[in-house]
Design an enzyme around this catalytic site. Sequence first.
Site, PDB file in Angstrom:
ATOM      1  N   VAL A  53      79.019  48.665   2.314  1.00  0.00           N
ATOM      2  CA  VAL A  53      78.956  47.824   0.666  1.00  0.00           C
ATOM      3  C   VAL A  53      77.569  47.469   0.709  1.00  0.00           C
ATOM      4  O   VAL A  53      77.131  46.829   1.662  1.00  0.00           O
ATOM      5  CB  VAL A  53      80.033  46.697   0.760  1.00  0.00           C
ATOM      6  CG1 VAL A  53      79.719  45.718  -0.512  1.00  0.00           C
ATOM      7  CG2 VAL A  53      81.467  47.127   1.113  1.00  0.00           C
ATOM      8  N   TYR A  86      64.792  30.297   5.609  1.00  0.00           N
ATOM      9  CA  TYR A  86      65.409  31.276   5.873  1.00  0.00           C
ATOM     10  C   TYR A  86      66.338  30.824   7.232  1.00  0.00           C
ATOM     11  O   TYR A  86      67.558  30.974   7.212  1.00  0.00           O
ATOM     12  CB  TYR A  86      64.645  32.398   6.347  1.00  0.00           C
ATOM     13  CG  TYR A  86      65.306  33.525   6.989  1.00  0.00           C
ATOM     14  CD1 TYR A  86      66.099  34.652   6.173  1.00  0.00           C
ATOM     15  CD2 TYR A  86      65.321  33.878   8.410  1.00  0.00           C
ATOM     16  CE1 TYR A  86      67.061  35.440   7.069  1.00  0.00           C
ATOM     17  CE2 TYR A  86      65.947  34.865   9.064  1.00  0.00           C
ATOM     18  CZ  TYR A  86      66.738  35.791   8.224  1.00  0.00           C
ATOM     19  OH  TYR A  86      67.407  36.760   8.613  1.00  0.00           O
ATOM     20  N   LYS A 105      70.762  30.523   7.199  1.00  0.00           N
ATOM     21  CA  LYS A 105      71.455  31.147   8.255  1.00  0.00           C
ATOM     22  C   LYS A 105      72.229  30.023   8.824  1.00  0.00           C
ATOM     23  O   LYS A 105      73.309  30.530   9.265  1.00  0.00           O
ATOM     24  CB  LYS A 105      70.390  32.043   9.237  1.00  0.00           C
ATOM     25  CG  LYS A 105      69.941  33.305   8.647  1.00  0.00           C
ATOM     26  CD  LYS A 105      71.143  34.430   8.296  1.00  0.00           C
ATOM     27  CE  LYS A 105      70.576  35.708   8.041  1.00  0.00           C
ATOM     28  NZ  LYS A 105      71.924  36.749   8.089  1.00  0.00           N
TER      29      LYS A 105
END
Length: 312
Positions: A32, A140, A144
């Site tokens: 995907v 970032y 996460k």
Amino acid sequence: MNKHILVTGGSGFVGSALIKRLLSEHRDILAVGRSDVNLPVETVKVSSFSELGALGQRLGSVDVVVHCAARAHIMNDDTVDPLAEYRKVNVDGTLNVARHALEAGVKRFLFVSSIKVNGEHTSPGRPFTEEAVPAPEDPYGISKYEAERELQALCAETGMELVIIRPPLVYGPGVKGNFASMIRLMEKGLPLPLGAVRNKRSLVALDNLVDLIVTCVDSPAAANQVFLAADGQDISTTELLRNVANAMGKPARLLPVPSGLLMLGASLFGKKAVAKRLLGSLQVDISKARELLGWQPPVSVEEGLAWAVRVN
């Protein structure tokens, strides 16, 4: 049992390498992503991971989701609100994939996170471990970490198994960013003032990360665990550059400039963050993966760098 595995981010650096490994093992795979995978595997294209209607009923046969897709770390991000942009993909998109997996009865969700959840630097002889208190610093890393927490809460409530893997810098064929820039510099034979750096940094070869992911897909012991990934061989920036040059068959023209002087110069030119990455230490302890999973990195640093340089 041949598990049916869904891989998100199948056209990306890690995702495509993972799919190639799974294909070599004749696994059942569904990819995907937002772009073509260009591999002989069933693929579903989605506009974003907040919109997964195109998956239809395909998730019903999936046993494990490996979520590699992410908004990658961007140096000097100039968006108005970088954290908001990272959250859209790395938190909201990830949770949407996990919820769809849960509704379809997927047994295990494997999330490729980042060592930036732990932090940016380590003190000498004190590597990051899974038990360390997370201390992300940049947008970032924060995104996460937030995704990890949301996934842990969701899976704790529902019983879907969760595996989190936090890699440091990943290198290998097709690597981009700062690592690719370093390879180009060494290829040109330019003299660099990095011949006296005595830091210690953990990296992870792409093949080693993929091997750990596959181990975590299959191992019952991986359920509901966090693992740090690395090559198991820490090297200094100077050693890294020499190894890259050696893999290219070129001389390493490294000038022995003291690290303190380099940091001072970088600070004066507004490049302190870059200098910290080059001169600072970031060590990762992979004892947990070794002991709990019986995993050993199959590729050495020298082998991984040679392969990365040849292909790039």
